[in-house]
Enzyme design. Structure first.
Site, PDB file in Angstrom:
ATOM      1  CG  HIS A  80      -2.189  -0.901   0.769  1.00 50.96           C
ATOM      2  ND1 HIS A  80      -2.289  -2.210   1.162  1.00 50.96           N
ATOM      3  CD2 HIS A  80      -3.257  -0.670  -0.028  1.00 50.96           C
ATOM      4  CE1 HIS A  80      -3.379  -2.731   0.637  1.00 50.96           C
ATOM      5  NE2 HIS A  80      -3.988  -1.824  -0.086  1.00 50.96           N
ATOM      6  CD  GLU A  91      -9.893  -7.935  -1.927  1.00 52.52           C
ATOM      7  OE1 GLU A  91      -8.893  -7.370  -2.371  1.00 52.52           O
ATOM      8  OE2 GLU A  91     -10.595  -7.449  -1.019  1.00 52.52           O
ATOM      9  CG  ASP A 134      -5.577  -8.432  -1.071  1.00 48.96           C
ATOM     10  OD1 ASP A 134      -4.520  -8.696  -0.489  1.00 48.96           O
ATOM     11  OD2 ASP A 134      -6.279  -7.449  -0.778  1.00 48.96           O
ATOM     12  CB  CYS A 157     -10.331  -1.686  -8.373  1.00 49.09           C
ATOM     13  SG  CYS A 157     -10.567  -2.859  -7.037  1.00 49.09           S
TER      14      CYS A 157
HETATM   15  C1  PEP Z   1      -6.671  -5.285  -4.439  1.00 50.63           C
HETATM   16  O1  PEP Z   1      -6.459  -6.116  -3.548  1.00 50.63           O
HETATM   17  O2  PEP Z   1      -6.393  -5.472  -5.632  1.00 50.63           O
HETATM   18  C2  PEP Z   1      -7.250  -3.974  -4.112  1.00 50.63           C
HETATM   19  C3  PEP Z   1      -7.621  -3.142  -5.048  1.00 50.63           C
HETATM   20  O3  PEP Z   1      -7.357  -3.621  -2.819  1.00 50.63           O
HETATM   21  P1  PEP Z   1      -6.114  -3.280  -1.872  1.00 50.63           P
HETATM   22  O4  PEP Z   1      -4.929  -3.027  -2.733  1.00 50.63           O
HETATM   23  O5  PEP Z   1      -6.484  -2.066  -1.081  1.00 50.63           O
HETATM   24  O6  PEP Z   1      -5.978  -4.497  -1.017  1.00 50.63           O
HETATM   25 MG    MG Z   2      -7.404  -5.994  -1.649  1.00 50.32          MG
END
Ligand code: PEP
Ligand code: MG
Length: 606
Positions: free
Chosen positions: A203, A443, A467, A514
């Site tokens: 992140h 995910e 994920d 996403c």
């Molecule tokens: C993902 O897991 O692809 C996602 C968009 O959520 P995050 O990156 O916040 O886990």
């Molecule tokens: Mg995620």
């Protein structure tokens, strides 16, 4: 009598890591969130000596391995000459006189390994520095570098200091940074950062891209190699840093930066154009945001909505935000985007996004631990407060809600039931709300296996590839040691996406991607070919993505997707995609994109 102490020249050090956020930056290291390594002499009892010898030999082997892989990466990226420095390092590390004299200090003088390394190498450095020979003084620089690496390899402690005092133009170098630390820094003060740990979908990397801060992560030991007063050059596009760059490096950097800025400016001419393939297939492009204020610019970047607002970032503060505070933040985003859709994801705390008042901090496997929807279903008080805040904000715009980390129907149904409960409690008070679409993030591999059933109970899907890849391939997304195994184009992942899209379209619901995969040029092509309806990404990747979509034929990428689904491994997929599209992407001048694993583009110079 006065003595002048000449400051030793600091070595130029090239480190290769993970391209976390594109762009170039150069500046002094003004703030160092370093691991503090304490070295003190201990006289060990006899029975501990064998163990201490092993510790040293293990650290030595790890350092040799690390330098060897650094050498290989440097040859590939910069050429054989640049990599010669590592030959010198390896020669020193393999020198039996040095190794034996350190081992002797442990065996015969009962020293702890750390002190033996410290005392021996410091003695050598002092000796070499005094030498009249330039070659010997250069060896002293190499030894200083190795000293840091060996001590880092011997270090098993390492609290990270995160209270930074900043001045403008700072390049942050840290062992590890948390998203909460990064958002607390002022953007104008931080021009780049480099960390020992982390991968492309950590992140902290995602946030750096949102904030448009060039960054390199996964550098393993940059935090112990730097010293106050060093200058560092960050190449976030190529995934490389240079500590104390020379004139040639700086000239390259200035050229690269100028091209990068020009390309970014040119991209803005794309923002009004439709994201449509040459044969007329429209692909919706949405933005991912972490902070409400980011909503101000997403339309300027050419997005037609927000596909993911990571609401947990609102919780990075002292005390959890109240229902009113949350409703205000959500309302702001919705008003700013109205009438465009905004997907707000409910709290996804945990993993590498620890929220101080909520998250557990001592989990062995935080990504698979008490995280996300699991926390929300355990802490119903907290979850209901967020759901009510979303309902209260809903009249401000076009709200959609999605639940993260759904692993099966029970969780989905429980979350939906709580939402209905909140709606009921508020309508009892005389409030009214519009219809709100509810979606599930796909995910977790279990959700893929259950996707037909889940599709019947939601209004849309959003695939969290970050994920999904980590769980499917069993590759921790933040672990720099296995960053090269995080393969979006693994046929397992592509077939899963195909399966999700098929299930969604059978039920007439929309599928978005996403995760970070959506903004990688080769992945974009495949995802369009797999019939994904929407792609959601860091706002400033949108224009480049449009450029790609406008350059392709849907029929062609559809055939490509069908073909790659049948291939054996990610390397074959990458090879196939490169052969077919590398030229097109190169001709488009896509450079600020971070490219697919193994894509091998802009990695040539600093
Ligand atoms: C993902 O897991 O692809 C996602 C968009 O959520 P995050 O990156 O916040 O886990
Ligand atoms: Mg995620």
């Amino acid at each position: 009598m006065t003595t002048s102490t000449k400051k030793p020249i600091r070595p130029r050090t090239v480190l290769v890591g993970v391209a976390a956020s594109p762009g170039y930056a150069m500046g002094p290291i003004q703030a160092i969130a370093n691991r503090s390594i304490t070295i003190s002499e201990e006289k060990l009892p006899r029975e501990r000596l064998a163990h201490e010898e092993q510790l040293f030999l293990k650290a030595l082997n790890n350092t040799i391995r690390e330098i060897t892989s650094l050498k290989v990466a440097t040859v590939e990226r910069l050429g054989i000459n640049e990599a010669r420095i590592f030959d010198a390092h390896l020669m020193i590390l393999k020198d039996p006189t040095l190794v034996n004299s350190i081992l002797d200090r442990v065996k015969k003088e009962s020293m702890n390994a750390r002190w033996a390394v410290h005392s021996k190498i410091k003695e050598l450095i002092a000796e070499f520095e005094k030498s009249k020979s330039e070659l010997m003084r250069e060896r002293a620089m190499d030894l200083r570098d190795l000293y840091n690496r060996l001590l880092a390899a011997l270090d098993d402690s390492g609290p990270v200091i995160e209270n930074l005092t900043m001045t403008s133009g700072t390049v942050i170098v840290a062992h590890e940074l948390s998203p909460s630390t990064l958002i607390s820094l002022k953007k104008e003060e931080v021009i780049g950062f480099a960390t020992d740990s982390g991968g492309r979908t950590s992140h902290i990397s995602i946030l750096a891209r949102s904030m448009q801060i060039p960054a390199v992560s996964g550098l393993r030991n940059v935090s112990v190699l730097i010293e106050p007063g060093d200058t560092i050059l960050i190449n976030g596009t190529g995934g490389m840093v240079i500590i104390n760059p020379n004139d040639e490096d700086i000239r390259h950097y200035e050229e690269k930066l100028a091209v990068f800025i020009k390309q970014k400016q040119e991209l803005f001419t794309m923002r009004q154009l439709e994201p449509m393939t040459r044969d007329g297939k429209y692909v919706t492009l949405h933005a991912n945001i972490e902070l409400p204020l980011e909503a101000d610019n997403v339309l300027d970047f050419g997005a037609s909505g927000i596909g993911l607002y990571r609401s947990e970032f609102l919780f990075f503060r002292k005390g959890t935000p109240t229902c009113e505070e949350q409703a205000e933040a959500y309302g702001y985003i919705l008003r700013t985007l109205k009438p465009y859709p905004v997907i707000i994801r409910t709290l996804d705390a945990g993993g590498d996004k620890l929220v101080s008042d909520i998250s557990a901090t001592d989990e062995a496997n935080p990504f698979m631990g008490w995280r996300s929807i699991r926390v929300c279903l355990d802490r119903k008080d907290l979850f209901k407060e967020q759901l009510k805040a979303l309902l209260l904000a809903s009249k401000e715009g076009n709200l959609r809600i999605m639940f993260p980390m759904i692993s099966g129907l029970n969780e989905l149904r429980a979350a939906k039931a709580l939402f209905q409960e909140c709606r009921h409690e508020l309508t009892e008070q005389g409030l009214e709300f519009p219809e709100i679409k509810i979606g599930a993030m796909i995910e977790v591999p279990a959700a893929v296996m259950m996707v037909d059933a889940i599709a019947k109970e939601v209004d849309f899907f959003s695939i969290g590839t970050n994920d999904l890849i980590q769980f499917t391939l069993a590759v921790d997304r933040t672990n720099e040691l296995i960053a090269n195994m995080f393969e979006p184009h693994h046929p397992a992942i592509l077939n899963m996406i195909d399966r999700i899209v098929t299930a969604a379209h059978r039920e007439g619901i929309i599928v978005s991607v996403c995760g970070e995969m959506s903004s990688d040029p080769l992945s974009t092509l495949v995802l369009v070919g797999l019939d994904v309806d929407e792609l959601s990404m860091t706002p400033w990747s949108i224009m480049e993505c449009k450029k790609i979509i406008r350059s392709i034929n849907y029929e062609d990428v559809r055939a490509t997707a069908k073909a790659v689904l049948k291939l054996d491994d990610a390397q074959s997929v990458n090879r196939y995609l490169r052969q077919k599209y590398l030229q097109t992407i190169t001709d488009l001048g896509i450079s600020s994109f971070i490219t697919s694993q193994d894509f091998g583009s802009d990695l040539g110079d600093p």
